[in-house]
Design an enzyme around this catalytic site. Structure first.
Site, PDB file in Angstrom:
ATOM      1  N   HIS A  13       0.871  -1.187   0.000  1.00  0.00           N
ATOM      2  CA  HIS A  13       0.000   0.000   0.000  1.00  0.00           C
ATOM      3  C   HIS A  13       0.902   1.229   0.000  1.00  0.00           C
ATOM      4  O   HIS A  13       1.412   1.635   1.047  1.00  0.00           O
ATOM      5  CB  HIS A  13      -0.932   0.009   1.220  1.00  0.00           C
ATOM      6  CG  HIS A  13      -1.882   1.164   1.238  1.00  0.00           C
ATOM      7  ND1 HIS A  13      -3.219   1.023   1.535  1.00  0.00           N
ATOM      8  CD2 HIS A  13      -1.695   2.489   1.004  1.00  0.00           C
ATOM      9  CE1 HIS A  13      -3.814   2.206   1.468  1.00  0.00           C
ATOM     10  NE2 HIS A  13      -2.898   3.115   1.160  1.00  0.00           N
ATOM     11  N   HIS A  15       1.772   5.255  -1.722  1.00  0.00           N
ATOM     12  CA  HIS A  15       1.425   6.436  -2.534  1.00  0.00           C
ATOM     13  C   HIS A  15       2.704   6.982  -3.159  1.00  0.00           C
ATOM     14  O   HIS A  15       3.579   7.465  -2.440  1.00  0.00           O
ATOM     15  CB  HIS A  15       0.757   7.505  -1.672  1.00  0.00           C
ATOM     16  CG  HIS A  15      -0.533   7.028  -1.080  1.00  0.00           C
ATOM     17  ND1 HIS A  15      -1.740   7.116  -1.739  1.00  0.00           N
ATOM     18  CD2 HIS A  15      -0.798   6.392   0.098  1.00  0.00           C
ATOM     19  CE1 HIS A  15      -2.702   6.584  -0.990  1.00  0.00           C
ATOM     20  NE2 HIS A  15      -2.156   6.130   0.126  1.00  0.00           N
ATOM     21  N   ARG A  17       2.503   9.226  -5.792  1.00  0.00           N
ATOM     22  CA  ARG A  17       2.210  10.557  -6.366  1.00  0.00           C
ATOM     23  C   ARG A  17       2.649  10.634  -7.834  1.00  0.00           C
ATOM     24  O   ARG A  17       2.777   9.636  -8.508  1.00  0.00           O
ATOM     25  CB  ARG A  17       2.869  11.677  -5.534  1.00  0.00           C
ATOM     26  CG  ARG A  17       2.655  11.576  -4.027  1.00  0.00           C
ATOM     27  CD  ARG A  17       1.201  11.577  -3.613  1.00  0.00           C
ATOM     28  NE  ARG A  17       1.049  11.767  -2.173  1.00  0.00           N
ATOM     29  CZ  ARG A  17       0.000  11.348  -1.479  1.00  0.00           C
ATOM     30  NH1 ARG A  17      -0.984  10.685  -2.067  1.00  0.00           N
ATOM     31  NH2 ARG A  17      -0.090  11.579  -0.194  1.00  0.00           N
ATOM     32  N   HIS A 135     -10.616   1.146   1.394  1.00  0.00           N
ATOM     33  CA  HIS A 135     -10.358   2.081   2.496  1.00  0.00           C
ATOM     34  C   HIS A 135     -11.602   2.003   3.388  1.00  0.00           C
ATOM     35  O   HIS A 135     -12.616   2.621   3.085  1.00  0.00           O
ATOM     36  CB  HIS A 135     -10.138   3.506   1.973  1.00  0.00           C
ATOM     37  CG  HIS A 135      -9.798   4.471   3.065  1.00  0.00           C
ATOM     38  ND1 HIS A 135      -8.607   5.161   3.121  1.00  0.00           N
ATOM     39  CD2 HIS A 135     -10.492   4.858   4.174  1.00  0.00           C
ATOM     40  CE1 HIS A 135      -8.583   5.922   4.208  1.00  0.00           C
ATOM     41  NE2 HIS A 135      -9.721   5.760   4.865  1.00  0.00           N
ATOM     42  N   HIS A 169      -4.807  -0.737   5.438  1.00  0.00           N
ATOM     43  CA  HIS A 169      -4.290  -0.019   6.612  1.00  0.00           C
ATOM     44  C   HIS A 169      -5.198  -0.145   7.844  1.00  0.00           C
ATOM     45  O   HIS A 169      -5.709   0.847   8.347  1.00  0.00           O
ATOM     46  CB  HIS A 169      -4.001   1.455   6.304  1.00  0.00           C
ATOM     47  CG  HIS A 169      -5.048   2.185   5.510  1.00  0.00           C
ATOM     48  ND1 HIS A 169      -6.379   2.150   5.832  1.00  0.00           N
ATOM     49  CD2 HIS A 169      -4.937   2.970   4.422  1.00  0.00           C
ATOM     50  CE1 HIS A 169      -7.036   2.891   4.965  1.00  0.00           C
ATOM     51  NE2 HIS A 169      -6.194   3.393   4.100  1.00  0.00           N
TER      52      HIS A 169
HETATM   53  C1  NCD Z   1      -3.403   9.003   1.966  1.00  0.00           C
HETATM   54  C2  NCD Z   1      -2.930  10.051   0.948  1.00  0.00           C
HETATM   55  O1  NCD Z   1      -2.383  11.070   1.361  1.00  0.00           O
HETATM   56  O2  NCD Z   1      -3.072   9.810  -0.268  1.00  0.00           O
HETATM   57  N1  NCD Z   1      -3.487   9.642   3.254  1.00  0.00           N
HETATM   58  C3  NCD Z   1      -3.482   9.012   4.460  1.00  0.00           C
HETATM   59  O3  NCD Z   1      -3.657   9.698   5.467  1.00  0.00           O
HETATM   60  N2  NCD Z   1      -3.276   7.734   4.587  1.00  0.00           N
HETATM   61  C4  NCD Z   1      -4.692   8.406   1.518  1.00  0.00           C
HETATM   62  C5  NCD Z   1      -5.126   7.186   2.301  1.00  0.00           C
HETATM   63  O4  NCD Z   1      -4.543   6.116   2.168  1.00  0.00           O
HETATM   64  O5  NCD Z   1      -6.071   7.294   3.080  1.00  0.00           O
HETATM   65 ZN    ZN Z   2      -3.173   5.102   1.491  1.00  0.00          ZN
END
Ligand code: NCD
Ligand code: ZN
Length: 338
Positions: A13, A15, A17, A135, A169
């Site tokens: 999992h 991110h 970007r 989520h 998560h």
């Molecule tokens: C994540 C994000 O910033 O893209 N933020 C977070 O607080 N975990 C999105 C997510 O997984 O909820």
């Molecule tokens: Zn996330």
């Protein structure tokens, strides 16, 4: 033990970007991890084959010096046809479902979690063998959002017994307990939710770099998550949810949600498993469980961790921006051998 080798580390999992931020954070994962399940919540989110393939290409470009597999995902929409999903199936590892507005860049998520509303797409996914990542939060009281989502996980898991569902998560004891109730339920857990509670976020001076969705919960929740991770529960995978935001969007009024852990994840996990005498389970938690659950064969990569101090950088920089990692400026007891 003074050294430990992690093989084919997977972050299920993540991110990454886009643009300059991708070019900065991509290599911070790809250098040491063999692969990662990449979240689709870009602006706009990844909902077409063209967007998906070009994003995968940009990730590969950003991580080109490393043998690294980006397992990309599609952003769930109710209107995906069977034909569309059949055509895109071999390009994706899973589809990520966000309730609308529940977290960063999820405005175009689903408005209803009613199984009947979701049925057409979930039926297609189930037939095609596409896993569903969720989520799992309601828009209730912030500490109860995940707990309130448990009946929704149950309704989807029982309506689609052949659909692999990953509770993303997880942050509660309730989610750990639910894992064993349905054969088709799995979960990821982050590094920070194994370490912190709400006290660390807001019990003293407010710590914006520890603020994320779902918010860290109670000590008993953290213990349940940690116990399951340390014994490498076979249905639990490491997913950092490393979610970088520029410093000015974290250190401000209306702070963005997300903890940036990619650069410290392997060192801190090794420290945590070693301190609890569970190092022999770390490769299952960080790779083997995910390989089995998703049926993937990531590139071979062995990373040697050594018991040597590592001072976490106060920030990582790109263009005129900075990104602050968890434990910025602090000293860890394990580091990655150069
Ligand atoms: C994540 C994000 O910033 O893209 N933020 C977070 O607080 N975990 C999105 C997510 O997984 O909820
Ligand atoms: Zn996330």
């Amino acid at each position: 033990m003074s050294s430990f080798t992690i093989s084919q580390a997977l972050d299920m999992h993540l991110h990454l970007r886009d643009g300059d931020m991708l070019n900065l954070v991509g290599p911070l994962t790809s250098k040491t991890f063999s692969g990662a399940l990449v979240m689709p919540n870009l602006v706009p989110p990844i909902t077409t084959k063209d967007a998906l393939l070009s994003y995968k290409q940009r990730i590969k470009e950003a991580c080109k010096d490393d043998d690294f597999e980006p397992y990309v995902t599609l952003f769930f929409q109710n209107n995906y046809s069977y034909e569309f999903l059949e055509d895109i199936k071999d390009e994706i590892i899973a589809i990520k479902l966000y309730p609308a507005g529940i977290t960063t860049n999820s405005e175009t998520g689903v408005a209803s979690m009613d199984v009947e509303v979701l049925r057409p797409t979930l039926e297609s996914m189930s037939k095609l063998g596409i896993p569903l990542c969720i989520h799992g939060e309601t828009n209730g009281f912030v500490m109860d959002r995940e707990k309130e989502f448990m009946p929704i996980y149950e309704s989807i898991a029982s309506a689609f017994p052949d659909l692999k569902i990953i509770m993303e998560h997880i942050t509660t004891k309730d989610a750990i307990e639910l894992l064993d109730k349905y054969d088709n339920l799995y979960a990821t857990v982050t590094l920070h939710h194994l370490l912190i509670t709400l006290d660390d976020v807001a019990g003293g001076m407010l710590q914006p770099h520890l603020f994320c969705k779902p918010i860290a919960k109670r000590p008993e929740d953290r213990s349940a998550l940690l116990n399951a991770a340390l014994k490498a529960h076979p249905k639990l995978m490491f997913g950092s949810d490393s979610a970088p935001h520029p410093k000015h969007k974290k250190e401000c009024c209306g702070c963005a949600a997300g903890v940036f852990t990619a650069p410290i994840a392997l060192q801190v996990l090794t420290q945590l498993f070693n301190d609890n005498n569970c190092l022999e389970n770390l490769n299952k938690f960080i790779s083997l469980n995910a390989q089995k659950i998703y049926g993937i064969k990531p590139p071979k990569k062995d990373i040697k961790l050594i018991q040597k101090e590592f001072i976490v950088p106060s920030s990582y920089e790109y263009k005129n921006e900075q990104v602050v990692p968890m434990y910025a400026g602090e000293t860890l007891t394990w580091s990655i051998e150069e």
